[in-house]
Design an enzyme around this catalytic site. Structure first.
Site, PDB file in Angstrom:
ATOM      1  N   HIS A   1     -25.721  53.078  48.959  1.00  0.00           N
ATOM      2  CA  HIS A   1     -25.947  51.864  48.175  1.00  0.00           C
ATOM      3  C   HIS A   1     -27.241  51.156  48.623  1.00  0.00           C
ATOM      4  CE1 HIS A   1     -24.505  48.282  45.858  1.00  0.00           C
ATOM      5  NE2 HIS A   1     -25.265  47.643  46.739  1.00  0.00           N
ATOM      6  N   GLU A   2     -27.347  50.906  49.911  1.00  0.00           N
ATOM      7  CA  GLU A   2     -28.522  50.186  50.407  1.00  0.00           C
ATOM      8  C   GLU A   2     -29.780  51.049  50.296  1.00  0.00           C
ATOM      9  OE1 GLU A   2     -28.209  47.095  50.725  1.00  0.00           O
ATOM     10  OE2 GLU A   2     -26.024  47.042  50.808  1.00  0.00           O
TER      11      GLU A   2
END
Ligand code: ZN
Length: 504
Positions: free
Chosen positions: A268-269
């Site tokens: 995600h990051e």
């Protein structure tokens, strides 16, 4: 204007200097959330407050503002299509917005939200709604004042939404989220009565932290995240921040008893990071070098985390590697079993732990409630009851207490009203962008099963990243996909993926 170029350069110089200060503050904030020892807190707060004050001063400097107004007006008339004009018009929009807010309101908001967050953090574990409620009232009153000062056309909520998703309105967001909510509710019910089941239990084994880090780092790099222009570190709440034109920091947290926490938060990051690394470095600090909105940012993170990272094809490629790192935990697990486990759907109480299908229902509830709170249609006193009723309606779950209910998120105490819907917009954009990318490139799954992610990344670079803030989010999506932002692609994607998993 004979000396336009020179004046433009001077103006940009001021903006770039301001950005150097702002990014120095970012370094300090990143350090605060990763390596800073606990007792360094009070001095760090003083450093950050000083820098924030200097940045605010420079951004609202009246002389600079007057020069910006002149230059933007001239450029708008004489060079409407030049990149310089894009920068000037965006800077002017920011400047005019900042200028509308009285200094006293800015300071009161900063102070009150700082206190409200502390009260929230103390009272949440104690389930003490009564201690928090008066602070939420204060924050909401200030947010109403802020919205009135910023001005709006139709709905008071529009004024706040503009900060996070420029150009979006309450009505435009409502138009896509409402039908999405109803359709998702039905999909969740079908999944609950599905012939096939998923078992997330196998994810609750022992996953040594050092191996999780190696696998996560490797996967992020394979997706295209550059560790020569970025880092991965540890924090309590994962985030991504850009500290300079070639410096993007992502963070995660490791849970040795639960595999998905770290791995999917790294993907995600890294997705956020790929966007930041894809912005034009030479425009750093200027609107053309900046991300356009929270919704578009979230589309990039959800795309790599979910569309790619939870696909069967991704795991056809990644599972053998995961087995090398976790020979014990995965000894008796088959690829397909594992893939089904990481796609387990179950209505739950906590937004940040929820799956891809129920996630947007958590958001819809917050989106509805915060509008009503802002207009006063719902009082803070009645909020917990209203919250619980919506969880029953949308997710069919009973909320046992405020800590797992209305007090679970930090956002409202931090004054972040109008922020929640950008999470769902991100999911919506991600599905729409993926559909368009596959129409252009062809089916992507087969590429992922061979570990090839460059074509997808290149497509995002070309259609999203390189534009910075050139277009408003809705226009960016329209140009990239040929359609208005809509819920249909997300519904089609979720229905297809989970029909296969649950045998619907
Ligand atoms: Zn995110």
């Amino acid at each position: 204007m004979r000396d336009f170029d020179q004046q433009y350069e001077q103006l940009c110089q001021h903006v770039r200097q301001t950005q150097r200060l702002a990014s120095a503050a970012e370094v300090l904030a990143w350090d605060e959330h990763t390596y800073m020892p606990p007792q360094a807190g009070p001095y760090r707060a003083e450093q950050l407050q000083l820098l924030a004050g200097l940045v605010h001063q420079r951004r609202t400097d009246p002389d600079w503002g007057a020069r910006l107004e002149d230059l933007a007006a001239w450029a708008e008339e004489h060079r409407p299509d030049a990149p310089e004009t894009v920068n000037l018009l965006r800077l002017r929009r920011d400047w005019r917005r900042q200028k509308r807010l009285p200094q006293s309101l800015v300071e009161e908001l900063a102070h009150t939200t700082s206190r409200a967050q502390q009260v929230w953090a103390e009272s949440r574990p104690k389930n003490d709604w009564n201690a928090f409620a008066p602070w939420l009232e204060k924050v909401l009153e200030l947010k109403r004042q802020q919205a009135e000062a910023l001005d709006y056309q139709q709905h008071i909520y529009d004024a706040l939404l503009e900060d996070y998703e420029p150009g979006a309105t309450t009505a435009s967001v409502q138009a896509v989220l409402q039908p999405l909510g109803e359709a998702l509710r039905k999909l969740v019910q079908r999944i609950q009565h599905a012939p096939l089941k998923t078992d997330p239990g196998l994810l609750r084994r022992h996953w040594p932290r050092s191996e999780q880090e190696k696998l996560g780092r490797w996967a992020a790099e394979q997706l295209g995240f550059s560790f020569r222009r970025g880092r991965l570190d540890v924090t309590a709440h994962p985030f991504c921040t850009r500290l300079g034109p070639h410096d993007v920091r992502i963070t995660t947290r490791y849970d040795e008893q639960f595999f998905p926490s770290a791995f999917f938060s790294i993907l995600h990051e890294a997705g956020h990071g790929l966007y930041e690394q894809g912005l034009p470095a030479e425009q750093y600090g200027l609107p053309l070098g900046d991300s356009v909105s929270l919704g578009v940012h979230e589309s990039q993170s959800r795309l790599w985390e979910n569309h790619v990272g939870r696909s069967l094809e991704f795991w056809q490629w990644c599972f053998p590697k995961a087995r090398e790192h976790f020979p014990q935990a995965l000894a008796d697990v088959e690829l397909e079993q594992f893939h089904r486990a990481v796609n387990h759907v179950e209505p739950s109480l906590i937004r940040v732990e929820s799956d891809e299908v129920t996630y947007n229902l958590h958001i819809l509830i917050r989106f509805e409630l915060e509008q009503e709170l802002l207009t006063g249609a719902l009082s803070v006193a009645d909020l917990p009851q209203a919250w619980n009723a919506r969880y029953e309606h949308y997710l069919g779950v009973q909320v046992p207490d405020v800590a797992q209910g209305v007090m679970q998120d930090v956002h409202w105490s931090a004054g972040l009203v109008g922020y929640f819907p950008t999470y769902s917009l991100g999911n919506l954009y991600a599905a729409q962008l993926m559909q368009a990318a596959e129409q252009d490139i062809g089916p992507l799954g087969p590429q992922w099963s061979r570990g090839q992610f460059t074509p997808l990344l290149q497509w995002m670079r070309e259609h999203v990243h390189q534009h910075g803030r050139r277009y408003d989010p809705a226009e960016l999506i329209r140009r990239a996909t040929g359609r208005e932002p809509e819920a249909q692609p997300l519904l089609e994607y979720l229905t297809a993926r989970f029909s296969a998993i649950y045998g619907l």
